[in-house]
Design a protein around this motif. Structure first.
Motif, PDB file in Angstrom:
ATOM      1  N   VAL A  24       0.880  -1.156  -0.108  1.00 23.57           N
ATOM      2  CA  VAL A  24      -0.021  -0.072  -0.028  1.00 23.57           C
ATOM      3  C   VAL A  24       0.811   1.207   0.093  1.00 23.57           C
ATOM      4  N   MET A  25       1.759   1.192   0.734  1.00 22.06           N
ATOM      5  CA  MET A  25       2.646   2.704   1.069  1.00 22.06           C
ATOM      6  C   MET A  25       3.285   3.282  -0.189  1.00 22.06           C
ATOM      7  N   PRO A  26       3.980   2.122  -1.184  1.00 24.44           N
ATOM      8  CA  PRO A  26       4.470   2.917  -2.485  1.00 24.44           C
ATOM      9  C   PRO A  26       3.561   3.110  -3.599  1.00 24.44           C
ATOM     10  N   GLU A  27       2.067   2.582  -3.286  1.00 23.96           N
ATOM     11  CA  GLU A  27       0.888   2.977  -4.004  1.00 23.96           C
ATOM     12  C   GLU A  27       0.579   4.381  -4.078  1.00 23.96           C
ATOM     13  N   PHE A  28       0.953   5.030  -2.744  1.00 24.78           N
ATOM     14  CA  PHE A  28       0.870   6.254  -2.539  1.00 24.78           C
ATOM     15  C   PHE A  28       1.936   7.295  -2.565  1.00 24.78           C
ATOM     16  N   GLY A  29       3.054   6.663  -3.050  1.00 24.26           N
ATOM     17  CA  GLY A  29       4.353   7.407  -3.097  1.00 24.26           C
ATOM     18  C   GLY A  29       5.118   7.708  -1.630  1.00 24.26           C
ATOM     19  N   ALA A  30       4.576   6.720  -0.761  1.00 27.09           N
ATOM     20  CA  ALA A  30       5.384   6.655   0.573  1.00 27.09           C
ATOM     21  C   ALA A  30       6.142   5.479   0.788  1.00 27.09           C
ATOM     22  N   GLY A  31       7.196   5.358  -0.362  1.00 28.94           N
ATOM     23  CA  GLY A  31       7.971   3.989  -0.195  1.00 28.94           C
ATOM     24  C   GLY A  31       9.640   4.557   0.297  1.00 28.94           C
ATOM     25  N   GLY A  32       9.777   5.832   0.121  1.00 26.98           N
ATOM     26  CA  GLY A  32      11.114   6.081   0.339  1.00 26.98           C
ATOM     27  C   GLY A  32      11.510   6.381   1.881  1.00 26.98           C
ATOM     28  N   ALA A  33      12.689   7.029   2.007  1.00 31.60           N
ATOM     29  CA  ALA A  33      13.007   7.433   3.311  1.00 31.60           C
ATOM     30  C   ALA A  33      12.081   8.294   4.230  1.00 31.60           C
ATOM     31  N   GLY A  34      11.992   7.936   5.511  1.00 25.36           N
ATOM     32  CA  GLY A  34      11.192   8.992   6.317  1.00 25.36           C
ATOM     33  C   GLY A  34       9.693   8.384   6.410  1.00 25.36           C
ATOM     34  N   PHE A  35       9.195   7.137   5.827  1.00 32.23           N
ATOM     35  CA  PHE A  35       7.954   6.438   5.908  1.00 32.23           C
ATOM     36  C   PHE A  35       8.040   5.319   6.621  1.00 32.23           C
ATOM     37  N   ALA A  36       7.004   5.047   7.394  1.00 33.29           N
ATOM     38  CA  ALA A  36       6.606   3.844   8.111  1.00 33.29           C
ATOM     39  C   ALA A  36       6.848   2.536   7.750  1.00 33.29           C
ATOM     40  N   ILE A  37       7.281   2.430   6.237  1.00 33.74           N
ATOM     41  CA  ILE A  37       7.393   1.065   5.532  1.00 33.74           C
ATOM     42  C   ILE A  37       8.733   0.618   6.159  1.00 33.74           C
ATOM     43  N   HIS A  38       9.833   1.387   6.343  1.00 32.29           N
ATOM     44  CA  HIS A  38      10.835   1.096   6.977  1.00 32.29           C
ATOM     45  C   HIS A  38      11.004   0.662   8.352  1.00 32.29           C
ATOM     46  N   ASP A  39      10.018   0.908   9.179  1.00 37.54           N
ATOM     47  CA  ASP A  39      10.058   0.648  10.592  1.00 37.54           C
ATOM     48  C   ASP A  39      10.341  -0.867  10.891  1.00 37.54           C
ATOM     49  N   PRO A  40      11.258  -1.089  11.840  1.00 36.21           N
ATOM     50  CA  PRO A  40      11.475  -2.397  12.211  1.00 36.21           C
ATOM     51  C   PRO A  40      10.346  -3.169  12.488  1.00 36.21           C
ATOM     52  N   GLU A  41       9.188  -2.693  12.981  1.00 37.50           N
ATOM     53  CA  GLU A  41       8.216  -3.373  13.714  1.00 37.50           C
ATOM     54  C   GLU A  41       7.282  -4.040  12.459  1.00 37.50           C
ATOM     55  N   VAL A  42       7.599  -3.553  11.147  1.00 36.85           N
ATOM     56  CA  VAL A  42       6.825  -3.822  10.174  1.00 36.85           C
ATOM     57  C   VAL A  42       6.857  -5.348  10.104  1.00 36.85           C
ATOM     58  N   ASP A  43       7.910  -6.138  10.398  1.00 35.76           N
ATOM     59  CA  ASP A  43       8.014  -7.532  10.060  1.00 35.76           C
ATOM     60  C   ASP A  43       7.660  -8.316  11.425  1.00 35.76           C
ATOM     61  N   ASN A  44       7.253  -7.681  12.642  1.00 37.19           N
ATOM     62  CA  ASN A  44       7.128  -8.331  13.759  1.00 37.19           C
ATOM     63  C   ASN A  44       6.032  -7.448  14.426  1.00 37.19           C
ATOM     64  N   MET A  45       4.833  -7.315  13.681  1.00 40.87           N
ATOM     65  CA  MET A  45       3.825  -6.464  14.318  1.00 40.87           C
ATOM     66  C   MET A  45       3.177  -7.060  15.591  1.00 40.87           C
ATOM     67  N   THR A  46       3.131  -8.278  15.779  1.00 44.01           N
ATOM     68  CA  THR A  46       2.448  -8.917  16.987  1.00 44.01           C
ATOM     69  C   THR A  46       3.169  -8.659  18.294  1.00 44.01           C
ATOM     70  N   GLU A  47       4.708  -8.785  18.100  1.00 46.81           N
ATOM     71  CA  GLU A  47       5.470  -8.383  19.237  1.00 46.81           C
ATOM     72  C   GLU A  47       5.495  -6.926  19.453  1.00 46.81           C
ATOM     73  N   PHE A 151       9.963  11.641   8.967  1.00 47.41           N
ATOM     74  CA  PHE A 151       9.993  12.979   8.483  1.00 47.41           C
ATOM     75  C   PHE A 151       9.506  13.221   7.212  1.00 47.41           C
ATOM     76  N   ALA A 152       9.209  12.086   6.479  1.00 51.97           N
ATOM     77  CA  ALA A 152       8.454  12.527   5.025  1.00 51.97           C
ATOM     78  C   ALA A 152       7.028  12.856   5.210  1.00 51.97           C
ATOM     79  N   CYS A 153       6.445  12.366   6.204  1.00 50.91           N
ATOM     80  CA  CYS A 153       5.258  12.694   6.372  1.00 50.91           C
ATOM     81  C   CYS A 153       4.739  14.353   6.423  1.00 50.91           C
ATOM     82  N   ASP A 154       3.787  14.659   5.834  1.00 50.18           N
ATOM     83  CA  ASP A 154       3.427  16.041   5.778  1.00 50.18           C
ATOM     84  C   ASP A 154       1.979  16.495   6.348  1.00 50.18           C
ATOM     85  N   THR A 155       1.483  15.778   6.818  1.00 49.91           N
ATOM     86  CA  THR A 155      -0.126  16.052   7.106  1.00 49.91           C
ATOM     87  C   THR A 155      -0.119  15.331   8.548  1.00 49.91           C
ATOM     88  N   PHE A 156      -0.702  16.174   9.581  1.00 51.31           N
ATOM     89  CA  PHE A 156      -0.877  15.606  10.712  1.00 51.31           C
ATOM     90  C   PHE A 156      -2.364  16.056  11.430  1.00 51.31           C
TER      91      PHE A 156
END
Length: 168
Positions: A24-47, A151-156
């Motif tokens: 989903v994230m790259p679909e919206f142009g949110a695949g680069g640095a500063g987006f949640a797609i790179h957070d370590p928790e993405v691979d271990n959400m349950t923990e 840091f790439a997010c722009d709406t809060f």
């Protein structure tokens, strides 16, 4: 007929939810640095969401995870503020009202564990998500809170959890 369930994440959902986020994230142009797609928790959400004052809910349609969302204390923020995190849905899960149900589960969880505010950050291309947040009483705020590293997010947005829910 679609068999749908909104439920807490389980370990066997981790791979599917990581795939949802990475689709989903790259679909919206949110695949680069500063987006949640790179957070370590993405691979271990349950923990990641089994920690105190955290919750994560998945939406399962016909036995397949199509999306999810969660809450956790806002990193670097006030103790009374949680962050709505990792709320993403595959195209097949959009427009069905399922995101609304996941969002309400997150808001309810945040209230239950005693948060006063719910903060979120998003990207300007995610117009449907922003409409959902606004329908539920989230108000745009001028800049980021806490220290999420996104840091790439722009709406809060922020929601006062002591105000009654707006959308159902």
């Amino acid at each position: 007929m679609i068999d749908i369930a909104i439920r807490p994440i389980r370990r066997d959902d981790d791979v599917a939810m990581a795939k949802v986020i990475r689709t989903v994230m790259p679909e919206f142009g949110a695949g680069g640095a500063g987006f949640a797609i790179h957070d370590p928790e993405v691979d271990n959400m349950t923990e990641a969401y089994s920690k105190p004052r955290c919750a994560y809910f998945v939406c399962v349609a016909n036995k397949a995870v199509v999306g999810g969302g969660g809450i956790a204390p806002l990193a670097g923020g006030n103790a009374d503020t949680c962050e709505l995190k990792k709320m993403y849905f595959l195209p097949a899960g959009r427009g069905q009202g399922w995101g609304q149900n996941v969002l309400l589960a997150c808001i309810d969880a945040a209230r239950t564990v005693g948060f006063r505010y719910c903060y979120l950050e998003t990207f300007n291309t995610m117009k449907g998500a922003m409409k959902l947040y606004e329908r539920n009483g989230f108000l745009k705020i001028p800049g980021p809170l806490g220290n999420t590293g996104h840091f790439a997010c722009d709406t809060f947005y922020q929601l006062d959890l002591q105000k009654p829910a707006i959308a159902k």
